[in-house]
Design a protein around this motif. Structure first.
Motif, PDB file in Angstrom:
ATOM      1  N   LEU A  82     144.890  50.872  75.917  1.00  0.00           N
ATOM      2  CA  LEU A  82     144.466  52.215  76.306  1.00  0.00           C
ATOM      3  C   LEU A  82     143.298  52.175  77.278  1.00  0.00           C
ATOM      4  O   LEU A  82     143.218  53.001  78.193  1.00  0.00           O
ATOM      5  CB  LEU A  82     144.094  53.030  75.066  1.00  0.00           C
ATOM      6  CG  LEU A  82     145.266  53.462  74.200  1.00  0.00           C
ATOM      7  CD1 LEU A  82     144.772  54.280  73.014  1.00  0.00           C
ATOM      8  CD2 LEU A  82     146.273  54.260  74.982  1.00  0.00           C
ATOM      9  N   GLY A  83     142.399  51.210  77.105  1.00  0.00           N
ATOM     10  CA  GLY A  83     141.289  51.070  78.038  1.00  0.00           C
ATOM     11  C   GLY A  83     141.766  50.752  79.438  1.00  0.00           C
ATOM     12  O   GLY A  83     141.249  51.277  80.428  1.00  0.00           O
ATOM     13  N   SER A  84     142.787  49.908  79.548  1.00  0.00           N
ATOM     14  CA  SER A  84     143.313  49.581  80.878  1.00  0.00           C
ATOM     15  C   SER A  84     144.010  50.785  81.495  1.00  0.00           C
ATOM     16  O   SER A  84     143.979  50.965  82.709  1.00  0.00           O
ATOM     17  CB  SER A  84     144.266  48.393  80.793  1.00  0.00           C
ATOM     18  OG  SER A  84     145.457  48.757  80.126  1.00  0.00           O
ATOM     19  N   MET A  85     144.652  51.606  80.675  1.00  0.00           N
ATOM     20  CA  MET A  85     145.311  52.803  81.203  1.00  0.00           C
ATOM     21  C   MET A  85     144.295  53.784  81.783  1.00  0.00           C
ATOM     22  O   MET A  85     144.591  54.501  82.732  1.00  0.00           O
ATOM     23  CB  MET A  85     146.115  53.493  80.099  1.00  0.00           C
ATOM     24  CG  MET A  85     147.240  52.668  79.547  1.00  0.00           C
ATOM     25  SD  MET A  85     148.625  52.568  80.635  1.00  0.00           S
ATOM     26  CE  MET A  85     149.267  54.204  80.492  1.00  0.00           C
ATOM     27  N   ILE A  86     143.104  53.804  81.209  1.00  0.00           N
ATOM     28  CA  ILE A  86     142.073  54.735  81.677  1.00  0.00           C
ATOM     29  C   ILE A  86     141.258  54.120  82.812  1.00  0.00           C
ATOM     30  O   ILE A  86     140.953  54.780  83.804  1.00  0.00           O
ATOM     31  CB  ILE A  86     141.155  55.137  80.505  1.00  0.00           C
ATOM     32  CG1 ILE A  86     141.957  55.950  79.483  1.00  0.00           C
ATOM     33  CG2 ILE A  86     139.943  55.922  80.987  1.00  0.00           C
ATOM     34  CD1 ILE A  86     141.243  56.184  78.174  1.00  0.00           C
ATOM     35  N   LEU A  87     140.914  52.836  82.687  1.00  0.00           N
ATOM     36  CA  LEU A  87     140.019  52.218  83.659  1.00  0.00           C
ATOM     37  C   LEU A  87     140.706  51.721  84.925  1.00  0.00           C
ATOM     38  O   LEU A  87     140.066  51.642  85.974  1.00  0.00           O
ATOM     39  CB  LEU A  87     139.260  51.063  83.007  1.00  0.00           C
ATOM     40  CG  LEU A  87     138.305  51.474  81.887  1.00  0.00           C
ATOM     41  CD1 LEU A  87     137.690  50.245  81.265  1.00  0.00           C
ATOM     42  CD2 LEU A  87     137.232  52.400  82.418  1.00  0.00           C
ATOM     43  N   LEU A  88     141.988  51.386  84.863  1.00  0.00           N
ATOM     44  CA  LEU A  88     142.676  50.876  86.046  1.00  0.00           C
ATOM     45  C   LEU A  88     142.695  51.877  87.202  1.00  0.00           C
ATOM     46  O   LEU A  88     142.369  51.504  88.338  1.00  0.00           O
ATOM     47  CB  LEU A  88     144.094  50.425  85.696  1.00  0.00           C
ATOM     48  CG  LEU A  88     144.892  49.804  86.832  1.00  0.00           C
ATOM     49  CD1 LEU A  88     144.221  48.517  87.308  1.00  0.00           C
ATOM     50  CD2 LEU A  88     146.313  49.539  86.400  1.00  0.00           C
ATOM     51  N   PRO A  89     143.025  53.156  86.976  1.00  0.00           N
ATOM     52  CA  PRO A  89     142.969  54.098  88.103  1.00  0.00           C
ATOM     53  C   PRO A  89     141.557  54.261  88.676  1.00  0.00           C
ATOM     54  O   PRO A  89     141.384  54.353  89.897  1.00  0.00           O
ATOM     55  CB  PRO A  89     143.456  55.414  87.510  1.00  0.00           C
ATOM     56  CG  PRO A  89     144.197  55.049  86.295  1.00  0.00           C
ATOM     57  CD  PRO A  89     143.602  53.781  85.798  1.00  0.00           C
ATOM     58  N   LEU A  90     140.554  54.265  87.809  1.00  0.00           N
ATOM     59  CA  LEU A  90     139.174  54.381  88.297  1.00  0.00           C
ATOM     60  C   LEU A  90     138.793  53.174  89.141  1.00  0.00           C
ATOM     61  O   LEU A  90     138.153  53.305  90.185  1.00  0.00           O
ATOM     62  CB  LEU A  90     138.220  54.520  87.112  1.00  0.00           C
ATOM     63  CG  LEU A  90     138.371  55.781  86.277  1.00  0.00           C
ATOM     64  CD1 LEU A  90     137.467  55.719  85.064  1.00  0.00           C
ATOM     65  CD2 LEU A  90     138.073  57.004  87.106  1.00  0.00           C
ATOM     66  N   TYR A  91     139.192  51.982  88.699  1.00  0.00           N
ATOM     67  CA  TYR A  91     138.900  50.770  89.457  1.00  0.00           C
ATOM     68  C   TYR A  91     139.600  50.796  90.818  1.00  0.00           C
ATOM     69  O   TYR A  91     138.999  50.503  91.845  1.00  0.00           O
ATOM     70  CB  TYR A  91     139.332  49.543  88.650  1.00  0.00           C
ATOM     71  CG  TYR A  91     139.350  48.270  89.447  1.00  0.00           C
ATOM     72  CD1 TYR A  91     138.172  47.630  89.800  1.00  0.00           C
ATOM     73  CD2 TYR A  91     140.554  47.701  89.859  1.00  0.00           C
ATOM     74  CE1 TYR A  91     138.181  46.468  90.537  1.00  0.00           C
ATOM     75  CE2 TYR A  91     140.574  46.540  90.595  1.00  0.00           C
ATOM     76  CZ  TYR A  91     139.386  45.926  90.930  1.00  0.00           C
ATOM     77  OH  TYR A  91     139.404  44.778  91.665  1.00  0.00           O
ATOM     78  N   LEU A  92     140.880  51.131  90.812  1.00  0.00           N
ATOM     79  CA  LEU A  92     141.633  51.110  92.067  1.00  0.00           C
ATOM     80  C   LEU A  92     141.125  52.145  93.062  1.00  0.00           C
ATOM     81  O   LEU A  92     141.095  51.893  94.265  1.00  0.00           O
ATOM     82  CB  LEU A  92     143.120  51.340  91.791  1.00  0.00           C
ATOM     83  CG  LEU A  92     143.854  50.193  91.098  1.00  0.00           C
ATOM     84  CD1 LEU A  92     145.274  50.602  90.757  1.00  0.00           C
ATOM     85  CD2 LEU A  92     143.845  48.953  91.951  1.00  0.00           C
ATOM     86  N   GLN A  93     140.719  53.309  92.577  1.00  0.00           N
ATOM     87  CA  GLN A  93     140.287  54.357  93.495  1.00  0.00           C
ATOM     88  C   GLN A  93     138.838  54.188  93.924  1.00  0.00           C
ATOM     89  O   GLN A  93     138.521  54.322  95.107  1.00  0.00           O
ATOM     90  CB  GLN A  93     140.463  55.723  92.842  1.00  0.00           C
ATOM     91  CG  GLN A  93     141.916  56.113  92.703  1.00  0.00           C
ATOM     92  CD  GLN A  93     142.085  57.416  91.961  1.00  0.00           C
ATOM     93  OE1 GLN A  93     141.124  58.151  91.746  1.00  0.00           O
ATOM     94  NE2 GLN A  93     143.306  57.720  91.563  1.00  0.00           N
TER      95      GLN A  93
END
Length: 78
Positions: A26-37
């Motif tokens: 769940l952390g990757s689902m939330i943090l991955l878009p923030l990291y990429l953007q």
């Protein structure tokens, strides 16, 4: 809820590991878009297409339907 099941070491260890894995997922689902953007500078459509390609690959790598039900799971060999 009966907490006596937590006295069994195997159950407790597996419960803790599954919980940690679920939190990481769940952390990757939330943090991955923030990291990429934010850090990589991708636009929202590019970010969405990058995540969609990963999810499509994950879904196509799993056996589904008739094939998945006939093959089943294989034993772990060490």
């Amino acid at each position: 809820m009966d907490l006596r099941t937590l006295k069994h070491r195997n159950f407790t260890v597996s419960l803790v590991l599954m919980s940690a894995g679920f939190m990481a997922f769940l952390g990757s689902m939330i943090l991955l878009p923030l990291y990429l953007q934010d850090l990589r500078g991708l636009s929202e459509p590019a970010d969405r297409s990058a995540r969609h390609a990963r999810w499509s690959g994950d879904g196509s790598a799993r056996p589904a339907g008739r094939q998945g039900s006939t093959t089943g799971s294989a034993p772990v060999r060490s």
